[in-house]
Design a protein around this motif. Structure first.
Motif, PDB file in Angstrom:
ATOM      1  N   ASN A 254     113.382  77.522 -15.569  1.00 56.32           N
ATOM      2  CA  ASN A 254     112.940  78.746 -14.892  1.00 56.32           C
ATOM      3  C   ASN A 254     112.158  78.481 -13.614  1.00 56.32           C
ATOM      4  O   ASN A 254     111.569  79.403 -13.039  1.00 56.32           O
ATOM      5  N   ASP A 255     112.142  77.247 -13.178  1.00 52.94           N
ATOM      6  CA  ASP A 255     111.332  76.885 -12.017  1.00 52.94           C
ATOM      7  C   ASP A 255     111.930  77.360 -10.706  1.00 52.94           C
ATOM      8  O   ASP A 255     113.147  77.298 -10.497  1.00 52.94           O
ATOM      9  N   ILE A 256     111.037  77.780  -9.813  1.00 54.14           N
ATOM     10  CA  ILE A 256     111.341  77.872  -8.390  1.00 54.14           C
ATOM     11  C   ILE A 256     110.780  76.599  -7.767  1.00 54.14           C
ATOM     12  O   ILE A 256     109.602  76.275  -7.927  1.00 54.14           O
ATOM     13  N   VAL A 257     111.647  75.859  -7.094  1.00 55.95           N
ATOM     14  CA  VAL A 257     111.274  74.575  -6.516  1.00 55.95           C
ATOM     15  C   VAL A 257     111.366  74.674  -5.003  1.00 55.95           C
ATOM     16  O   VAL A 257     112.314  75.259  -4.465  1.00 55.95           O
ATOM     17  N   ALA A 258     110.390  74.112  -4.309  1.00 51.91           N
ATOM     18  CA  ALA A 258     110.401  74.090  -2.848  1.00 51.91           C
ATOM     19  C   ALA A 258     110.494  72.649  -2.373  1.00 51.91           C
ATOM     20  O   ALA A 258     109.826  71.770  -2.907  1.00 51.91           O
ATOM     21  N   SER A 323     103.938  82.001  -6.219  1.00 55.57           N
ATOM     22  CA  SER A 323     103.723  80.620  -6.637  1.00 55.57           C
ATOM     23  C   SER A 323     105.070  79.976  -6.932  1.00 55.57           C
ATOM     24  O   SER A 323     106.085  80.663  -7.067  1.00 55.57           O
ATOM     25  N   VAL A 324     105.055  78.648  -7.039  1.00 49.47           N
ATOM     26  CA  VAL A 324     106.266  77.907  -7.372  1.00 49.47           C
ATOM     27  C   VAL A 324     105.928  76.872  -8.443  1.00 49.47           C
ATOM     28  O   VAL A 324     104.762  76.521  -8.642  1.00 49.47           O
ATOM     29  N   GLY A 325     106.961  76.371  -9.117  1.00 48.75           N
ATOM     30  CA  GLY A 325     106.722  75.399 -10.177  1.00 48.75           C
ATOM     31  C   GLY A 325     106.539  73.988  -9.677  1.00 48.75           C
ATOM     32  O   GLY A 325     105.666  73.246 -10.160  1.00 48.75           O
ATOM     33  N   VAL A 326     107.352  73.584  -8.714  1.00 53.12           N
ATOM     34  CA  VAL A 326     107.335  72.209  -8.195  1.00 53.12           C
ATOM     35  C   VAL A 326     107.513  72.252  -6.686  1.00 53.12           C
ATOM     36  O   VAL A 326     108.289  73.056  -6.164  1.00 53.12           O
ATOM     37  N   ILE A 327     106.793  71.366  -5.994  1.00 53.22           N
ATOM     38  CA  ILE A 327     106.992  71.180  -4.562  1.00 53.22           C
ATOM     39  C   ILE A 327     107.313  69.715  -4.310  1.00 53.22           C
ATOM     40  O   ILE A 327     106.608  68.821  -4.785  1.00 53.22           O
ATOM     41  N   ALA A 328     108.383  69.474  -3.568  1.00 53.10           N
ATOM     42  CA  ALA A 328     108.705  68.143  -3.070  1.00 53.10           C
ATOM     43  C   ALA A 328     108.541  68.159  -1.563  1.00 53.10           C
ATOM     44  O   ALA A 328     108.759  69.183  -0.915  1.00 53.10           O
ATOM     45  N   LEU A 329     108.149  67.042  -1.006  1.00 47.61           N
ATOM     46  CA  LEU A 329     107.981  66.981   0.436  1.00 47.61           C
ATOM     47  C   LEU A 329     108.236  65.570   0.933  1.00 47.61           C
ATOM     48  O   LEU A 329     107.956  64.594   0.238  1.00 47.61           O
ATOM     49  N   ASN A 330     108.805  65.489   2.124  1.00 53.75           N
ATOM     50  CA  ASN A 330     109.116  64.209   2.759  1.00 53.75           C
ATOM     51  C   ASN A 330     108.787  64.340   4.240  1.00 53.75           C
ATOM     52  O   ASN A 330     109.675  64.459   5.080  1.00 53.75           O
ATOM     53  N   PRO A 331     107.479  64.298   4.578  1.00 56.27           N
ATOM     54  CA  PRO A 331     107.059  64.560   5.952  1.00 56.27           C
ATOM     55  C   PRO A 331     107.298  63.367   6.868  1.00 56.27           C
ATOM     56  O   PRO A 331     107.612  62.262   6.404  1.00 56.27           O
TER      57      PRO A 331
END
Length: 408
Positions: A254-258, A323-331
């Motif tokens: 059920n996650d919204i992932v960004a 809100s979201v469940g998980v955030i990934a980032l690669n800056p």
């Protein structure tokens, strides 16, 4: 617990040439070249561990055993080369020596993929025969600025991008058409960059061939990327990083992932299968358009791509979802700016997966997140660039309290 990684490739160093590099030590890009690959990995492991100890002391996050590259040479699928004519040495094709306007020729660079090496050797005579003057950023005179080559392991082809200080005209078009007839060259693009700075690309890309993209496969996923869009330079290692990051995210149904700084969608698509919805955020219009094309090509129905800066992207996520469940980032190497960090915290993800190409900015950002309610569980290093001193890392962070939203 950190997800498992396939470590066998790190024990299989590629065959190393008898002489480290014909351009060493004039070229300083590969600071570790000449050392056995196992020693390079150990140096990177020790260097990262020391940075972590200095920042946190004995209570810092755990650091995994570095995952090496299956190829120590010939791995790099991109080459961005300065063009400069020298009265004494003829056409130079290479890199600026740091802090100078001097170009070091690296036409025989051993870390470039063989497709790039062979294609470059065929292009150089065409550039020399053209008699077109090379650009000098000090006088702002000349035409030829940069030559960029990108190789695809999947299609066994090369994309060539010629950057010039003047618009595409008949002499340039004639040159590029000759390039397009070379073996393995499938895509040729002209880029017009009249700016006086050292940014490689200008805003205008003009395809000379019918094919305007480079097609590549990362694992089971397929990608089309236009000139100017970012794609990792070591595909086998990138695949391991994306698989590791997707497992580390521990995404739920059920996650919204960004995915911030999503580029053409590589990490976004690795995160998508286990999520309800995955939103990729990318500032570059070229890369964002490629990501949308790629999501259709790979058949994803639960992925959305938002063209926006990371700062604006997190604000939009707050408006849409709260809100979201998980955030990934690669800056980029400079890390995450303060406004984006604040926005991430306000989105209250239970887990953050941070992919970084710069341990120094990574540690700075991890300590900031720690002071705002997130604990760094583990840092996993990867060797994306053998022979260099660069270290790629994936850090996993957990919200200190899952029952409350972090505060600013």
């Amino acid at each position: 617990m950190a997800p498992s990684v396939d470590r066998e490739p790190s024990l299989q160093a590629a065959k190393e040439p008898g002489a480290p590099c014909p351009h060493y030590p004039q070229c300083v890009g590969c600071r570790l070249i000449g050392q056995p690959y196992g020693q390079q990995l150990q140096w990177k492991q020790d260097h990262l561990a020391e940075l972590v100890r200095t920042a946190w002391g004995p209570s810092g996050p755990s650091v995994g055993t570095i995952v090496g590259s299956p190829e120590a040479f010939g791995y790099r699928n991109q080459a961005k080369l300065v063009l400069r004519r020298s009265e004494r040495r003829g056409l130079l094709v290479g890199l600026f020596r740091p802090g100078t306007h001097t170009v070091v020729d690296i036409r025989d660079c051993p870390v470039h993929h063989p497709f790039i090496q062979v294609t470059l050797a065929r292009i150089i005579p065409l550039l020399e025969e053209s008699n077109l003057p090379t650009y000098d950023e000090r006088t702002r005179l000349g035409t030829l600025r940069y030559l960029v080559l990108r190789a695809s392991r999947w299609t066994k082809s090369v994309q060539v991008i010629l950057v010039t200080a003047r618009e595409l005209d008949r002499p340039l078009l004639a040159l590029l058409r000759r390039v397009a007839r070379l073996p393995r060259v499938r895509s040729v693009v002209h880029n017009y960059n009249p700016s006086p700075g050292n940014v490689i690309f200008g805003d205008r890309f003009t395809p000379v061939t019918r094919e305007s993209t480079l097609r590549e496969r990362i694992g089971d996923l397929k990608f089309k990327t236009h000139a100017g869009a970012f794609l990792q330079a070591n595909i086998p290692v990138a695949n391991r990083i994306y698989n590791y990051a997707a497992a580390a995210a521990q995404t739920e149904a059920n996650d919204i992932v960004a995915d911030l700084y999503c580029g053409v969608g590589a990490l976004t698509f690795h995160l998508a299968p286990r999520a309800k919805l995955t939103v990729g955020i990318e500032e570059s219009p070229v890369a964002a358009a490629d990501a949308r094309s790629n999501l259709r090509w790979n058949g994803f129905h639960n992925v959305r791509i938002l063209t926006a800066t990371a700062q604006d992207g997190v604000k939009e996520l707050q408006k849409r979802f709260g809100s979201v469940g998980v955030i990934a980032l690669n800056p980029p190497r400079k890390g995450v700016d303060a406004e984006t960090r604040e926005g991430i915290v306000q989105l209250a993800p239970r887990r953050i997966v941070y992919v970084s190409c710069n341990p120094t900015s990574l540690i700075r950002d991890l300590q900031w997140f720690e002071s705002h309610g997130y604990h760094t569980d583990h840092i996993q290093p990867f060797d994306m660039f053998p022979q260099t001193d660069h270290i790629e890392c994936v850090a996993t962070l957990e919200r200190a309290s899952t029952g409350a939203k972090p505060t600013r």
